[in-house]
Design a protein around this motif. Structure first.
Motif, PDB file in Angstrom:
ATOM      1  N   ARG A   1      35.768   6.670  20.945  1.00  0.00           N
ATOM      2  CA  ARG A   1      35.407   7.697  21.925  1.00  0.00           C
ATOM      3  C   ARG A   1      34.806   8.917  21.238  1.00  0.00           C
ATOM      4  N   MET A   2      35.376   9.283  20.095  1.00  0.00           N
ATOM      5  CA  MET A   2      34.876  10.435  19.360  1.00  0.00           C
ATOM      6  C   MET A   2      33.445  10.208  18.895  1.00  0.00           C
ATOM      7  N   VAL A   3      33.174   9.050  18.337  1.00  0.00           N
ATOM      8  CA  VAL A   3      31.828   8.737  17.857  1.00  0.00           C
ATOM      9  C   VAL A   3      30.843   8.749  19.027  1.00  0.00           C
ATOM     10  N   GLU A   4      31.252   8.204  20.160  1.00  0.00           N
ATOM     11  CA  GLU A   4      30.401   8.184  21.356  1.00  0.00           C
ATOM     12  C   GLU A   4      30.096   9.599  21.847  1.00  0.00           C
ATOM     13  N   ALA A   5      31.072  10.483  21.813  1.00  0.00           N
ATOM     14  CA  ALA A   5      30.896  11.854  22.311  1.00  0.00           C
ATOM     15  C   ALA A   5      29.937  12.662  21.459  1.00  0.00           C
ATOM     16  N   LEU A   6      29.799  12.303  20.197  1.00  0.00           N
ATOM     17  CA  LEU A   6      28.907  13.058  19.314  1.00  0.00           C
ATOM     18  C   LEU A   6      27.449  12.986  19.770  1.00  0.00           C
ATOM     19  N   ASP A   7      27.102  11.973  20.550  1.00  0.00           N
ATOM     20  CA  ASP A   7      25.738  11.885  21.078  1.00  0.00           C
ATOM     21  C   ASP A   7      25.395  13.062  21.983  1.00  0.00           C
TER      22      ASP A   7
END
Length: 191
Positions: free
Chosen positions: A162-168
């Motif tokens: 989720r964290m990696v996805e939110a960085l977008d």
């Protein structure tokens, strides 16, 4: 009534809901999807930078967020607290939308959400279903939206995804590091 601004539109919608004393034409529930659309549009304004807060779990991301907005907006604890993406941004009215697996959304006041988190009154099943939380900050002097992410080294691997996805969504990423961890191998893995 001429609509020249968003407040004018909200006033018109309020008259439709309350009926101006003559009985409501629409219910609040009828307007909820439109309200969410306006809230989301506020989050994506081009003049509102989005700042992602990332780092190991328990590094102090939520504590930093509270300092930046000068209010207790994000719950903090001795144990891992944030297991979802939490987005905070300036708003005309307070709101808290808890997005769950399957697309359902629970509306709470920001205070009720903060209290449920602080008291750890979510069941493990409820926690596992929360994907993201959107919170409108009223009266905040912040000129940014903040994305509070689950931490690296989290208890659940889904939290890191989720964290990696939110960085977008972020225009800027702040890597938060616990001062006691500086120099550790895990910190080098974040950078």
């Amino acid at each position: 009534m001429t609509i020249q601004s968003l407040p004018d539109l909200f006033a018109l919608l309020d008259r439709l809901v309350t009926g101006g004393g003559e009985g409501a034409v629409l219910s609040s529930a009828d307007l909820r999807p439109l309200t969410r659309l306006f809230q989301e549009a506020d989050y994506h304004r081009s003049d509102l930078p989005r700042v992602g807060l990332v780092g190991e779990f328990k590094a102090g991301k939520s504590t930093l967020l509270n300092a930046l907005v000068r209010a207790p907006a994000a719950a903090t604890d001795l144990f891992e607290m944030t297991s979802w993406i939490a987005r905070y941004w300036p708003s005309r009215a307070p709101f808290c939308a808890v997005h769950r697996l399957g697309g359902t959304v629970e509306d709470l006041t920001p205070e009720a959400f903060f209290e449920k988190c602080s008291e750890r009154s979510w069941s493990p099943e409820e926690l596992a279903e929360i994907v993201s939380v959107d919170i409108g900050l009223v009266g905040s002097s912040t000129a940014c939206a903040y994305i509070d992410c689950p931490g690296f080294g989290s208890i659940a691997e889904a939290n890191e995804a989720r964290m990696v996805e939110a960085l977008d969504e972020a225009d800027l990423v702040l890597v938060v590091v616990d001062a006691e961890a500086i120099g550790s191998l895990r910190v080098h893995g974040l950078v």
